[in-house]
Design a protein around this motif. Structure first.
Motif, PDB file in Angstrom:
ATOM      1  N   ILE A 202       0.837  -1.206   0.000  1.00  0.00           N
ATOM      2  CA  ILE A 202       0.000   0.000   0.000  1.00  0.00           C
ATOM      3  C   ILE A 202       0.870   1.254   0.000  1.00  0.00           C
ATOM      4  O   ILE A 202       0.583   2.236  -0.684  1.00  0.00           O
ATOM      5  CB  ILE A 202      -0.950  -0.020   1.203  1.00  0.00           C
ATOM      6  N   GLY A 203       1.963   1.209   0.773  1.00  0.00           N
ATOM      7  CA  GLY A 203       2.866   2.361   0.804  1.00  0.00           C
ATOM      8  C   GLY A 203       3.425   2.672  -0.572  1.00  0.00           C
ATOM      9  O   GLY A 203       3.501   3.829  -0.979  1.00  0.00           O
ATOM     10  N   TYR A 204       3.809   1.632  -1.308  1.00  0.00           N
ATOM     11  CA  TYR A 204       4.336   1.843  -2.656  1.00  0.00           C
ATOM     12  C   TYR A 204       3.278   2.430  -3.576  1.00  0.00           C
ATOM     13  O   TYR A 204       3.504   3.375  -4.319  1.00  0.00           O
ATOM     14  CB  TYR A 204       4.800   0.518  -3.261  1.00  0.00           C
TER      15      TYR A 204
ATOM     16  N   ALA B 200       6.954  -6.660  -2.247  1.00  0.00           N
ATOM     17  CA  ALA B 200       5.759  -5.841  -2.050  1.00  0.00           C
ATOM     18  C   ALA B 200       5.535  -4.938  -3.249  1.00  0.00           C
ATOM     19  O   ALA B 200       4.392  -4.705  -3.650  1.00  0.00           O
ATOM     20  CB  ALA B 200       5.900  -5.008  -0.780  1.00  0.00           C
ATOM     21  N   PHE B 201       6.627  -4.457  -3.830  1.00  0.00           N
ATOM     22  CA  PHE B 201       6.451  -3.648  -5.039  1.00  0.00           C
ATOM     23  C   PHE B 201       5.844  -4.492  -6.145  1.00  0.00           C
ATOM     24  O   PHE B 201       4.955  -4.053  -6.869  1.00  0.00           O
ATOM     25  CB  PHE B 201       7.788  -3.050  -5.486  1.00  0.00           C
ATOM     26  N   THR B 202       6.328  -5.754  -6.259  1.00  0.00           N
ATOM     27  CA  THR B 202       5.737  -6.678  -7.219  1.00  0.00           C
ATOM     28  C   THR B 202       4.239  -6.807  -6.976  1.00  0.00           C
ATOM     29  O   THR B 202       3.442  -6.795  -7.915  1.00  0.00           O
ATOM     30  CB  THR B 202       6.385  -8.069  -7.073  1.00  0.00           C
ATOM     31  N   ALA B 203       3.879  -6.923  -5.690  1.00  0.00           N
ATOM     32  CA  ALA B 203       2.469  -7.053  -5.344  1.00  0.00           C
ATOM     33  C   ALA B 203       1.692  -5.825  -5.807  1.00  0.00           C
ATOM     34  O   ALA B 203       0.603  -5.949  -6.383  1.00  0.00           O
ATOM     35  CB  ALA B 203       2.330  -7.238  -3.843  1.00  0.00           C
ATOM     36  N   ALA B 204       2.278  -4.639  -5.571  1.00  0.00           N
ATOM     37  CA  ALA B 204       1.591  -3.407  -5.961  1.00  0.00           C
ATOM     38  C   ALA B 204       1.393  -3.354  -7.477  1.00  0.00           C
ATOM     39  O   ALA B 204       0.336  -2.958  -7.962  1.00  0.00           O
ATOM     40  CB  ALA B 204       2.383  -2.193  -5.482  1.00  0.00           C
ATOM     41  N   VAL B 205       2.417  -3.798  -8.218  1.00  0.00           N
ATOM     42  CA  VAL B 205       2.326  -3.771  -9.676  1.00  0.00           C
ATOM     43  C   VAL B 205       1.327  -4.812 -10.157  1.00  0.00           C
ATOM     44  O   VAL B 205       0.519  -4.556 -11.055  1.00  0.00           O
ATOM     45  CB  VAL B 205       3.719  -4.037 -10.290  1.00  0.00           C
ATOM     46  N   LEU B 206       1.372  -5.981  -9.529  1.00  0.00           N
ATOM     47  CA  LEU B 206       0.470  -7.059  -9.922  1.00  0.00           C
ATOM     48  C   LEU B 206      -0.983  -6.644  -9.723  1.00  0.00           C
ATOM     49  O   LEU B 206      -1.843  -6.891 -10.571  1.00  0.00           O
ATOM     50  CB  LEU B 206       0.794  -8.307  -9.094  1.00  0.00           C
TER      51      LEU B 206
ATOM     52  N   SER C 204      -3.855   1.418  -7.104  1.00  0.00           N
ATOM     53  CA  SER C 204      -5.124   0.919  -6.583  1.00  0.00           C
ATOM     54  C   SER C 204      -4.916   0.249  -5.229  1.00  0.00           C
ATOM     55  O   SER C 204      -4.106  -0.666  -5.100  1.00  0.00           O
ATOM     56  CB  SER C 204      -5.715  -0.068  -7.584  1.00  0.00           C
ATOM     57  N   LEU C 205      -5.627   0.737  -4.192  1.00  0.00           N
ATOM     58  CA  LEU C 205      -5.438   0.193  -2.851  1.00  0.00           C
ATOM     59  C   LEU C 205      -5.914  -1.253  -2.716  1.00  0.00           C
ATOM     60  O   LEU C 205      -5.172  -2.104  -2.232  1.00  0.00           O
ATOM     61  CB  LEU C 205      -6.134   1.071  -1.809  1.00  0.00           C
ATOM     62  N   PRO C 206      -7.148  -1.572  -3.146  1.00  0.00           N
ATOM     63  CA  PRO C 206      -7.541  -2.996  -3.062  1.00  0.00           C
ATOM     64  C   PRO C 206      -6.614  -3.863  -3.904  1.00  0.00           C
ATOM     65  O   PRO C 206      -6.306  -4.998  -3.531  1.00  0.00           O
ATOM     66  CB  PRO C 206      -8.956  -3.023  -3.628  1.00  0.00           C
ATOM     67  N   GLY C 207      -6.136  -3.306  -5.021  1.00  0.00           N
ATOM     68  CA  GLY C 207      -5.213  -4.046  -5.883  1.00  0.00           C
ATOM     69  C   GLY C 207      -3.943  -4.422  -5.144  1.00  0.00           C
ATOM     70  O   GLY C 207      -3.444  -5.537  -5.283  1.00  0.00           O
TER      71      GLY C 207
END
Lengths: 306, 471
Positions: free
Chosen positions: A23-25, A240-246, A251-254
């Motif tokens: 979420i921070g990213y 976590a950055f990967t998660a944010a991109v994925l 997008s927060l829920p994303g």
């Protein structure tokens, strides 16, 4: 089946932690379009803050209730890490706003190197183990091979805390005036400034919220693994950055969804394929997602403006 | 992403008092000190010590007090400095109104006229200078080693400059190609017994090949996304090197890699050695001096090829790509091929540098190729001013040589006590320095660019006019 359920539980726990960091990213990228490279190290720093306060509370102040200690530690870690997030933005990123595009990225890499070495110098290079804080487990059922599928209390705590805090912050971003200001800055910073939004303050608050959630993740990481070291920020940060991109950056829920998916992939990969290549799997997913689905699962496709 | 800058500068910047206001400065410094105090709790104030399996805490409030005190004084000094600067600025400059727009050659042009021959001269005569200053071959070992280290980074910086500075593609995984080059030489020479001079081009070709493999899938990505994917690739290569134990011997690395030879003549004390052939007394330093000139030659080759490429159509296409990709495509430039050649050629020089690294160390392990190396190389390119060759060289000297100087600050032990090791603070200061340099000069040390094509007269292009590419 029994291993599958156990890995599912473990994966969701790990995924909650990744989601919190992600979420921070995603918020910072959404609002100023930069990858806050130091975010993983802020997470690591918060785990150290949590570790030290946990020791203070249990050994010096003699608080015997683990639940109470954890709650106090969580609040203190969130406050202090937020202050770090604010200070980093103020010193390293704000002077570079509106400047050359690469400058904040290099500055962020500098902050990342600084933070991990700062913690190394201040706290020593060795791994810091803590006594297990929460030991109890609930045995869900016994598998065919006599393998107990267990849900530990700490996993319940991690998932519950994540869910509660996510709801609170989601409410903050969606329903309050701060959240409206934030989304306005995300869409058009200049227009937002013309409409009387204090853009600098909004961006600062974004960093503060991101750091606070990273502190939650740091505390939960410490609770889950019971050990932390100065270079623990980089790999979870990239994952976590990967998660944010994925999930679709911005997008927060994303971000949360992406975090859960990455956590699940990592635990299942370790269980069924090879544990050595689990990081390779996570990094490959990052590359594959960016190449074939650059806007992620829940993100908006980027429009190329001429 | 490219929102125009908004002038929402903070309070201190807009209301710089024309005279130094002591009261306001003290108040602000007090606030800063208070924030520092809060930041240093608990990470500085308590140190976690280990006693068997148990962790316990040791207080260090004296350290916190010292840090807060230093910050307070620095902040007051900063206010005083800004105030004097502002009051000086307030006086009108007599030349201000009458200054023509394009009169004098810029500072960069003036500097470059002397700096390039000077740098080249110092670099070429460096071993001799060190020999004269230190008064002996063996005494100059440390400085020649430092020279080799700096030149390796100069070469890496120039190699990455092709990708980042010319083509505008942000690559955070450049160290992967360095690793490919190093392992190519290590494996080819230990398994097939090939000599360095055969392996060097092979390592370059293999690295270029990997540059194309990694470059191909990421062509569609831009900016920060490209940076992160290249970072991921860099990490993947490192993790594969660690885990593919059969091929690479894992984390233990490959040792006893054959040493460099003087075009076939080994640096040994025997009758067929370098010293005997040239009728010199044997000295191990001959090899280091040879390595120094080898890396100098390789670095200059990189520079020369880059300068020539800039004048070729492909080099112009790179720079056009950096300035505006869409315009590039509409003018019929094949952006795919242009990006791939940039990746491949940049990677090739990384591979050369890697095989030099392997031959110098005689040992390679995956730990030499971590993300920090990539970050240092990128920092060299960006701090040098992207695209500026001389800037990259200066940045490499500052960023690699500067922290190295810290090792020698042993007199600090007298101040901070015997346990003080300045080396521990090397990366800490490196990180802080990176931030400070970016805040001070976001466009790098030499931000002006020399035009690739000129009509009649040569004019430097100011940094503020230059774009930095989108991906």
């Amino acid at each position: 089946m029994d291993i599958f359920v156990q890995q599912l539980i473990n994966g969701l726990t790990l995924g909650s932690i990744y989601g919190l960091i992600a979420i921070g990213y995603t918020m910072v990228f959404g609002i100023i379009g930069m990858v806050n490279f130091a975010h993983g190290d802020v997470f690591m720093l918060s785990a150290f803050i949590a570790l030290i306060f946990f020791l203070i509370l249990t050994t010096w102040l003699g608080i015997s209730s683990v639940a109470l200690a954890l709650l106090i530690v969580l609040v203190i870690a969130m406050v202090l890490t937020s202050l770090w997030g604010w200070a980093i933005e103020r010193i390293a990123y704000r002077p570079l706003r509106g400047s050359f595009r690469l400058a904040p990225l290099i500055s962020a890499i500098g902050v990342s190197i600084f933070l991990s070495n700062f913690v190394q110098v201040a706290q020593g290079a060795r791994n810091k183990p803590t006594p297990p804080m929460v030991r109890d487990v609930i045995v869900l059922f016994q598998g065919e091979s006599g393998y107990n599928v267990a849900l530990s209390y700490k996993q319940i705590i991690i998932m519950l805390t994540t869910a509660v805090l996510l709801t609170v912050f989601w409410y903050l971003v969606q329903k309050t005036s701060l959240g409206r200001a934030q989304r306005a800055c995300e869409q058009d910073r200049k227009m937002a400034a013309l409409l009387g939004i204090n853009v600098d303050r909004t961006i600062s608050l974004t960093f503060v919220i991101g750091a606070a959630l990273a502190a939650v993740a740091g505390t939960m990481y410490l609770l889950n693994y019971g050990v932390v070291s100065f270079n623990d920020g980089f790999v979870p940060g990239v994952k976590a950055f990967t998660a944010a991109v994925l999930g679709g950056i911005g997008s927060l829920p994303g971000a949360v969804l992406g975090g859960l998916i990455i956590g699940l992939i990592e635990t299942f990969w370790s269980a069924y394929f090879s544990i050595e290549y689990k990081d390779v799997a996570a990094f490959s997913i990052l590359a594959i997602v960016l190449i074939f689905m650059p806007s992620g699962i829940l993100g908006r496709p980027e429009v190329e403006k001429v | 992403m490219n929102a125009p800058s908004i002038t929402t500068s903070s309070a201190e910047e807009t209301q710089v008092p024309s005279r130094f206001n002591l009261q306001a400065a003290l108040k602000d410094a007090f606030k800063t000190a208070l924030i520092t105090l809060a930041l240093s709790i608990p990470i500085l104030s308590y140190k976690t010590e280990q006693n068997g399996g148990e962790l316990f805490l040791a207080s260090r409030w004296w350290l916190v007090a010292a840090v807060v005190g230093i910050i307070f004084v620095l902040r007051v000094l900063e206010h005083a400095f800004l105030a004097t600067k502002a009051s000086r600025k307030a006086l009108p400059d007599p030349h201000q109104a009458t200054e023509p727009v394009h009169a004098e050659p810029s500072a960069y042009q003036k500097v470059s006229r002397f700096a390039i021959p000077l740098f080249l001269g110092v670099a070429l005569s460096f071993p001799l200078l060190v020999y004269l200053v230190q008064g002996g071959l063996n005494e100059s070992r440390y400085f020649v080693d430092l020279g080799i280290l700096i030149l390796t980074y100069v070469m890496l910086g120039w190699g990455l400059n092709i990708v980042v500075g010319l083509a505008g593609l942000l690559d955070l995984g450049y160290v992967a190609f360095y690793a490919v080059g190093a392992y190519s030489y290590a494996l080819l020479s230990t398994t097939f017994g090939l000599s360095f001079w055969i392996c060097l081009p092979l390592a370059g070709i293999l690295a270029a090949f990997w540059g194309m493999i990694l470059g191909f899938p990421v062509l569609r990505l831009r900016g920060d996304y490209l940076a992160i994917v290249t970072l991921a690739f860099g990490e993947i290569i490192r993790l594969v090197l660690i885990n593919w134990v059969d091929l690479t011997n894992g984390g233990a690395g490959i040792s006893s890699i054959p040493r460099a030879t003087f075009f076939g003549v080994p640096f040994t004390s025997g009758d067929d050695g370098f010293a005997a052939l040239f009728g010199l007394d044997f000295n191990a330093m001959h090899r280091y001096i040879f390595l120094y000139y080898l890396i100098l030659g390789l670095a200059l080759l990189t520079n020369f090829v880059t300068m020539r490429l800039r004048r070729l159509p492909i080099g112009r296409a790179w720079e056009a790509l950096r300035e505006d990709e869409i315009a590039c495509r509409s003018l019929g430039i094949n952006t795919t091929n242009t990006k791939l050649t940039a990746f491949a050629i940049g990677a090739m020089f990384g591979g050369f540098a890697g095989s030099f690294f392997a031959v110098r160390q005689g040992f390679v392990s995956p730990e030499s190729f971590n993300f920090l190396e990539s970050a240092i190389i990128l920092a060299i390119v960006v701090l040098g001013g992207m695209g500026s060759q001389i800037g990259v060289a200066i940045a490499a000297i500052v960023l690699v040589g500067g922290p190295e100087m810290l090792r020698n600050l042993t007199f600090l032990k007298a101040v901070f006590g015997e346990n003080f090791d300045p080396n521990e603070y090397r990366l800490l200061l490196f990180g802080a320095g990176m931030v400070a340099m970016m805040v001070w000069r976001p466009r790098g040390l030499i931000s002006e660019r020399e035009p690739s094509v000129i009509l009649k007269e040569r004019k430097a292009i100011s940094g503020s006019l230059v774009k930095e590419g989108h991906g």
